[in-house]
Design an enzyme around this catalytic site. Structure first.
Site, PDB file in Angstrom:
ATOM      1  N   ALA A 127      53.911 -21.547 -43.250  1.00  0.00           N
ATOM      2  CA  ALA A 127      54.569 -20.282 -42.947  1.00  0.00           C
ATOM      3  C   ALA A 127      53.686 -19.291 -42.188  1.00  0.00           C
ATOM      4  O   ALA A 127      54.167 -18.631 -41.246  1.00  0.00           O
ATOM      5  CB  ALA A 127      55.099 -19.654 -44.236  1.00  0.00           C
ATOM      6  N   GLU A 142      52.664 -29.789 -56.407  1.00  0.00           N
ATOM      7  CA  GLU A 142      53.429 -28.808 -57.171  1.00  0.00           C
ATOM      8  C   GLU A 142      54.647 -29.432 -57.840  1.00  0.00           C
ATOM      9  O   GLU A 142      54.994 -29.082 -58.974  1.00  0.00           O
ATOM     10  CB  GLU A 142      53.823 -27.653 -56.240  1.00  0.00           C
ATOM     11  N   VAL A 151      73.118 -25.909 -33.769  1.00  0.00           N
ATOM     12  CA  VAL A 151      72.754 -26.050 -32.363  1.00  0.00           C
ATOM     13  C   VAL A 151      72.761 -27.520 -31.986  1.00  0.00           C
ATOM     14  O   VAL A 151      72.100 -28.349 -32.620  1.00  0.00           O
ATOM     15  CB  VAL A 151      71.374 -25.421 -32.088  1.00  0.00           C
ATOM     16  N   GLY A 157      66.995 -20.580 -35.420  1.00  0.00           N
ATOM     17  CA  GLY A 157      66.323 -20.817 -36.689  1.00  0.00           C
ATOM     18  C   GLY A 157      66.023 -19.530 -37.430  1.00  0.00           C
ATOM     19  O   GLY A 157      65.431 -18.601 -36.872  1.00  0.00           O
ATOM     20  N   GLY A 189      64.143 -19.294 -40.241  1.00  0.00           N
ATOM     21  CA  GLY A 189      63.032 -19.509 -41.155  1.00  0.00           C
ATOM     22  C   GLY A 189      62.054 -18.353 -41.086  1.00  0.00           C
ATOM     23  O   GLY A 189      62.386 -17.250 -40.628  1.00  0.00           O
ATOM     24  N   PHE A 190      60.828 -18.592 -41.501  1.00  0.00           N
ATOM     25  CA  PHE A 190      59.838 -17.516 -41.525  1.00  0.00           C
ATOM     26  C   PHE A 190      59.595 -16.944 -40.133  1.00  0.00           C
ATOM     27  O   PHE A 190      59.555 -15.722 -39.945  1.00  0.00           O
ATOM     28  CB  PHE A 190      58.518 -18.036 -42.113  1.00  0.00           C
ATOM     29  N   GLY A 191      59.413 -17.825 -39.137  1.00  0.00           N
ATOM     30  CA  GLY A 191      59.149 -17.351 -37.786  1.00  0.00           C
ATOM     31  C   GLY A 191      60.344 -16.674 -37.155  1.00  0.00           C
ATOM     32  O   GLY A 191      60.225 -15.617 -36.521  1.00  0.00           O
TER      33      GLY A 191
END
Length: 422
Positions: A316, A171, A80, A12, A14-16
């Site tokens: 996040a 939003e 994956v 992944g 993403g942010f992490g």
């Protein structure tokens, strides 16, 4: 002969996952980062692509560009398919990737809460493709409505429903209203934009549950001032291409339902074989390790970590803070240490933008609303975007939109290429 370096595989980008890879890039390890996309996506701004504010290259950044100067980090474009925990392998369609340490940071997908039919009749807001799909669809609705003679069909085309009163739904609804009533108000000469309906549906009695009551009330007030019909305590039970059905037996005639009501872990996480919660997130211990697999960590949206008696939110900051602890613990394990660090999430606050110059922000005793909250929201999001070029172009677009309301991203990109048409 040189000693073989530990191999850390991260699933992944993403942010992490990106944060973990950046930290490990400084260490004497080899890193393989696997993702099905070749870009890192700034998901909090997906709604701005879907409502024609930003373009895709302003919220997506090539993953390989993060690691130009780090030869020990390899990127693998792959989906994956599963895991072989016994042999310490990640299974992809191309090969099995062996690891010494594994970080699961695969993120989340849309949660339909058992109403799987909604996946085919509503529009999700979790991927870049979905955001572009929403943008194309919304713009198509106006083009078709302008030439539609049947008033009932036209009304259905011009009714837009956002389901979910969290930040994404808030939003999206606010931005959609500004797209219609500000950016496009003088462009559709054959339409009466008073026919447009934008509806926000929330199943509970409140929007933005992480906010104090006065900021929740302010959010609803601002949305309603933007001609958004906010409906609380309203639950969805079914949806097809023309009708949204509610639990109280009523229905809404609409061709557009944007689903922002919840998330769950990507399905591949369950294939690891460890315990997962109802949202498919793998349960981890205080050190972010998966039980019985000390070499495997899980962070972010795909992990279930409890603090103060409840699982942390899928946001996040949780992922990025978790990645720091995760990497520290991997470094300790490599050195043979057992005094691993326990993860404690430090709340950085909550914020949501309701439109240009309007936002709400809450952290501890700090409660902000209006223009100053919007400025804080803008600054924080600019700091988190990848790349100086992106920061400059996004800041320019936000500033220009604040002054003029113009959105130049109103481009329909899925028009069929019919070469026989003239």
């Amino acid at each position: 002969m040189s000693e073989k370096r530990p191999h850390v595989v991260i699933v992944g980008a993403g942010f992490g996952g990106i944060k973990a890879a950046q930290l490990l890039a400084q260490e004497n390890v080899d890193v393989t980062l696997i993702d099905r996309n070749n870009f890192h996506l700034f998901q909090p701004l997906l709604y701005q692509v879907s409502t024609s504010m930003l373009s895709i290259d302003e919220i997506a950044y090539p993953t390989r560009a993060f690691f130009r100067k780090h030869k020990n980090v390899r990127f693998m474009l792959a989906h994956v398919q599963g895991f072989d925990a016994e042999n310490k392998e990640v299974i992809t369609p191309y090969k099995r990737v062996k690891y010494d340490y594994l970080i699961l940071a695969a993120g989340s997908t849309t949660n339909y809460f058992g109403m799987n039919k909604l996946a085919y009749s509503t529009y999700g807001m979790k991927t870049l493709r979905e955001a572009i799909h929403i943008r194309n669809h919304v713009l198509h609705m106006f083009e078709r409505a302008e030439r539609e003679a049947d008033p009932e069909v036209r009304k259905r085309m011009l009714t837009f429903v956002c389901v979910g009163g969290g930040p994404t739904g808030i939003e999206e609804a606010g931005s959609l209203s500004e797209l219609v009533h500000i950016a496009m108000k003088d462009e559709y000469h054959g339409l009466d934009l008073n026919e447009v309906s934008i509806i926000l549906i929330e199943a509970t009695d409140k929007v933005l549950p992480m906010m104090p009551e006065n900021l929740r009330n302010e959010t609803v007030r601002v949305l309603r001032s933007k001609n958004v019909d906010v409906r609380l305590n309203t639950q969805v039970v079914d949806c097809d291409e023309n009708t949204l059905t509610l639990k109280d037996g009523t229905s809404i005639s609409t061709n557009t339902v944007i689903w922002a009501a919840g998330v769950k872990a990507v399905p591949v996480i369950e294939k690891f074989g460890s315990e997962v919660d109802r949202a498919g997130r793998v349960v981890v211990g205080k050190t972010l390790q998966i039980p019985n697999h000390p070499e495997v960590f899980a962070i972010g949206d795909c992990s279930h970590f409890e603090q103060s008696g409840r699982p942390l939110a899928t946001i996040a900051p949780v992922a990025t803070q978790g990645s720091v602890v995760c990497v520290e613990n991997i470094k300790k394990l490599i050195k043979g240490k057992t005094d691993l660090k326990e993860f404690v999430y430090h709340d950085v606050g909550s914020m949501a933008t309701i439109g240009r110059g309007q936002a709400v922000m809450f952290k501890g005793s700090i409660k902000m609303k209006g223009f100053f909250a919007w400025c804080a929201w803008m600054l924080i999001h600019l700091m988190r975007l990848a790349g100086t070029h992106t920061n400059m172009t996004v800041a320019l677009k936000w500033g220009w939109n604040l002054l003029s309301g113009i959105r130049i991203g109103r481009i329909i990109t899925n028009i069929p290429d019919n070469r026989n048409e003239q």
